[in-house]
Enzyme design. Sequence first.
Site, PDB file in Angstrom:
ATOM      1  N   LYS A   1       8.638 -10.574  25.472  1.00 24.32           N
ATOM      2  CA  LYS A   1       8.231 -10.734  24.066  1.00 24.32           C
ATOM      3  C   LYS A   1       7.838  -9.402  23.442  1.00 24.32           C
ATOM      4  O   LYS A   1       8.284  -9.058  22.360  1.00 24.32           O
ATOM      5  CB  LYS A   1       7.051 -11.729  23.952  1.00 24.32           C
ATOM      6  CG  LYS A   1       7.328 -13.095  24.533  1.00 24.32           C
ATOM      7  CD  LYS A   1       6.147 -14.019  24.395  1.00 24.32           C
ATOM      8  CE  LYS A   1       4.897 -13.595  25.140  1.00 24.32           C
ATOM      9  NZ  LYS A   1       5.018 -13.562  26.611  1.00 24.32           N
TER      10      LYS A   1
ATOM     11  N   ARG B   1      -0.592 -19.780  21.128  1.00 22.90           N
ATOM     12  CA  ARG B   1      -0.430 -20.124  22.540  1.00 22.90           C
ATOM     13  C   ARG B   1      -0.979 -21.502  22.861  1.00 22.90           C
ATOM     14  O   ARG B   1      -0.898 -21.929  24.002  1.00 22.90           O
ATOM     15  CB  ARG B   1      -1.245 -19.110  23.359  1.00 22.90           C
ATOM     16  CG  ARG B   1      -0.448 -18.103  24.127  1.00 22.90           C
ATOM     17  CD  ARG B   1      -1.497 -17.239  24.801  1.00 22.90           C
ATOM     18  NE  ARG B   1      -1.014 -16.513  25.915  1.00 22.90           N
ATOM     19  CZ  ARG B   1      -0.549 -15.273  25.838  1.00 22.90           C
ATOM     20  NH1 ARG B   1      -0.421 -14.671  24.693  1.00 22.90           N
ATOM     21  NH2 ARG B   1      -0.194 -14.649  26.936  1.00 22.90           N
TER      22      ARG B   1
ATOM     23  N   ARG C   1      -1.239  -2.816  33.955  1.00 23.49           N
ATOM     24  CA  ARG C   1      -2.264  -3.715  33.415  1.00 23.49           C
ATOM     25  C   ARG C   1      -2.958  -4.456  34.551  1.00 23.49           C
ATOM     26  O   ARG C   1      -2.307  -4.949  35.462  1.00 23.49           O
ATOM     27  CB  ARG C   1      -1.615  -4.738  32.473  1.00 23.49           C
ATOM     28  CG  ARG C   1      -1.497  -4.221  31.065  1.00 23.49           C
ATOM     29  CD  ARG C   1      -0.703  -5.112  30.153  1.00 23.49           C
ATOM     30  NE  ARG C   1      -0.947  -6.545  30.265  1.00 23.49           N
ATOM     31  CZ  ARG C   1      -0.303  -7.454  29.542  1.00 23.49           C
ATOM     32  NH1 ARG C   1       0.607  -7.070  28.650  1.00 23.49           N
ATOM     33  NH2 ARG C   1      -0.547  -8.738  29.687  1.00 23.49           N
TER      34      ARG C   1
HETATM   35  P1  AP5 Z   1       7.175  -7.475  28.301  1.00 25.44           P
HETATM   36  O1  AP5 Z   1       7.978  -7.211  27.086  1.00 25.44           O
HETATM   37  O2  AP5 Z   1       5.938  -6.673  28.498  1.00 25.44           O
HETATM   38  O3  AP5 Z   1       6.865  -9.059  28.438  1.00 25.44           O
HETATM   39  P2  AP5 Z   1       5.910  -9.990  27.594  1.00 25.44           P
HETATM   40  O4  AP5 Z   1       6.625 -11.278  27.391  1.00 25.44           O
HETATM   41  O5  AP5 Z   1       5.400  -9.281  26.380  1.00 25.44           O
HETATM   42  O6  AP5 Z   1       4.780 -10.231  28.658  1.00 25.44           O
HETATM   43  P3  AP5 Z   1       3.199 -10.163  28.560  1.00 25.44           P
HETATM   44  O7  AP5 Z   1       2.716 -10.226  29.985  1.00 25.44           O
HETATM   45  O8  AP5 Z   1       2.713  -9.014  27.742  1.00 25.44           O
HETATM   46  O9  AP5 Z   1       2.879 -11.470  27.874  1.00 25.44           O
HETATM   47  P4  AP5 Z   1       1.631 -12.218  28.021  1.00 25.44           P
HETATM   48  O10 AP5 Z   1       1.947 -13.273  27.045  1.00 25.44           O
HETATM   49  O11 AP5 Z   1       1.211 -12.708  29.339  1.00 25.44           O
HETATM   50  O12 AP5 Z   1       0.480 -11.120  27.749  1.00 25.44           O
HETATM   51  P5  AP5 Z   1      -0.437 -10.874  26.517  1.00 25.44           P
HETATM   52  O13 AP5 Z   1      -0.693  -9.439  26.420  1.00 25.44           O
HETATM   53  O14 AP5 Z   1       0.093 -11.606  25.321  1.00 25.44           O
HETATM   54  O15 AP5 Z   1       8.151  -7.314  29.557  1.00 25.44           O
HETATM   55  C1  AP5 Z   1       7.652  -7.457  30.887  1.00 25.44           C
HETATM   56  C2  AP5 Z   1       8.354  -6.413  31.809  1.00 25.44           C
HETATM   57  O16 AP5 Z   1       9.740  -6.748  31.883  1.00 25.44           O
HETATM   58  C3  AP5 Z   1       8.286  -4.971  31.285  1.00 25.44           C
HETATM   59  O17 AP5 Z   1       8.146  -4.106  32.376  1.00 25.44           O
HETATM   60  C4  AP5 Z   1       9.650  -4.755  30.600  1.00 25.44           C
HETATM   61  O18 AP5 Z   1      10.057  -3.400  30.649  1.00 25.44           O
HETATM   62  C5  AP5 Z   1      10.560  -5.656  31.441  1.00 25.44           C
HETATM   63  N1  AP5 Z   1      11.634  -6.250  30.664  1.00 25.44           N
HETATM   64  C6  AP5 Z   1      11.546  -6.791  29.403  1.00 25.44           C
HETATM   65  N2  AP5 Z   1      12.743  -7.286  29.024  1.00 25.44           N
HETATM   66  C7  AP5 Z   1      13.592  -7.073  30.073  1.00 25.44           C
HETATM   67  C8  AP5 Z   1      14.980  -7.366  30.307  1.00 25.44           C
HETATM   68  N3  AP5 Z   1      15.705  -7.998  29.383  1.00 25.44           N
HETATM   69  N4  AP5 Z   1      15.515  -7.000  31.488  1.00 25.44           N
HETATM   70  C9  AP5 Z   1      14.768  -6.368  32.431  1.00 25.44           C
HETATM   71  N5  AP5 Z   1      13.462  -6.051  32.268  1.00 25.44           N
HETATM   72  C10 AP5 Z   1      12.880  -6.410  31.105  1.00 25.44           C
HETATM   73  O19 AP5 Z   1      -1.739 -11.653  26.934  1.00 25.44           O
HETATM   74  C11 AP5 Z   1      -2.599 -11.172  27.967  1.00 25.44           C
HETATM   75  C12 AP5 Z   1      -3.836 -12.056  28.031  1.00 25.44           C
HETATM   76  O20 AP5 Z   1      -4.551 -12.016  26.774  1.00 25.44           O
HETATM   77  C13 AP5 Z   1      -3.580 -13.556  28.251  1.00 25.44           C
HETATM   78  O21 AP5 Z   1      -3.430 -13.850  29.625  1.00 25.44           O
HETATM   79  C14 AP5 Z   1      -4.863 -14.164  27.640  1.00 25.44           C
HETATM   80  O22 AP5 Z   1      -5.941 -14.039  28.504  1.00 25.44           O
HETATM   81  C15 AP5 Z   1      -5.109 -13.275  26.433  1.00 25.44           C
HETATM   82  N6  AP5 Z   1      -4.438 -13.778  25.230  1.00 25.44           N
HETATM   83  C16 AP5 Z   1      -3.446 -13.143  24.516  1.00 25.44           C
HETATM   84  N7  AP5 Z   1      -3.066 -13.882  23.473  1.00 25.44           N
HETATM   85  C17 AP5 Z   1      -3.823 -15.013  23.502  1.00 25.44           C
HETATM   86  C18 AP5 Z   1      -3.875 -16.172  22.690  1.00 25.44           C
HETATM   87  N8  AP5 Z   1      -3.049 -16.352  21.651  1.00 25.44           N
HETATM   88  N9  AP5 Z   1      -4.758 -17.145  22.998  1.00 25.44           N
HETATM   89  C19 AP5 Z   1      -5.606 -16.990  24.040  1.00 25.44           C
HETATM   90  N10 AP5 Z   1      -5.598 -15.922  24.872  1.00 25.44           N
HETATM   91  C20 AP5 Z   1      -4.712 -14.936  24.601  1.00 25.44           C
END
Ligand code: AP5
Length: 221
Positions: A18, A93, A165
Amino acid sequence: MSEKPMYLVLLGAPGAGKGTQAVLLVEKLGLVHVSSGDLFRENIGNKTELGVLAQSYMDRGELVPDGVTIQMVMERLSRPDCVSGVVLDGFPRTLAQAQSLDEALAARGDAIALALYVFVPQDALLRRLSGRWTCRQCKAVYHQEYSPPRHVGVCDVCGGEVYQRPDDMPETQKNRIEVYMRQTEPLIEYYRQAGVLAEVDGRGSVEEVQNMLLQVIRGIG
Ligand code: AP5
């Protein structure tokens, strides 16, 4: 593209890509990237009260409570740079978050244009999360195998420090995926019912996934 602001939601499991896709989409479409995870990490970095609270949930891979999350994202969406539209990454979410977002947009005569669900199977998610490295400064995302920075530990974009992270550690990763399946997957049906869901296969290369997303988005323009 129409004059109306465009609100896009990126849905998908942790590691689905994402954040990677959001950065490219905002560049191409002239929108603003709003990532709830990045907003929480900024608060953690600045040691705010919200940051301290958020960290206790993020470290366990649990969701931060709806009340504070909704308030934080709504405040971000009310800033002037969001007037032309936004790519929402990581929010909503939960059903409560999705309903609050719909209500806030409806109050100003807007609505979600598309919820883009990027599907990636679990084994690939775990590989992506285990190899992810992120720039502390500009948040650029790398992967140690698929897209490493040119110099180990140094961001290609801004020269900042590239780090892993803490919530990408194996035990937390698994819990984040379970929490996603329990609390966030129901949103797929929510947006399907609303008639704005588009499903994209996230297993291809970054460029392939980007092209599929752009094709869907341009299809509604
Ligand atoms: P990346 O693009 O970083 O993936 P992502 O989907 O953004 O994954 P996240 O882990 O950031 O999402 P998340 O939803 O868990 O974390 P968030 O920060 O929102 O890609 C991942 C890897 O794959 C990278 O190394 C990239 O290079 C590689 N890659 C990408 N595309 C590729 C491809 N096509 N082919 C090969 N490799 C590829 O949330 C973190 C925490 O914050 C949550 O756990 C929660 O505690 C809190 N939080 C955040 N938002 C909320 C909310 N709305 N409500 C409550 N808690 C929340």
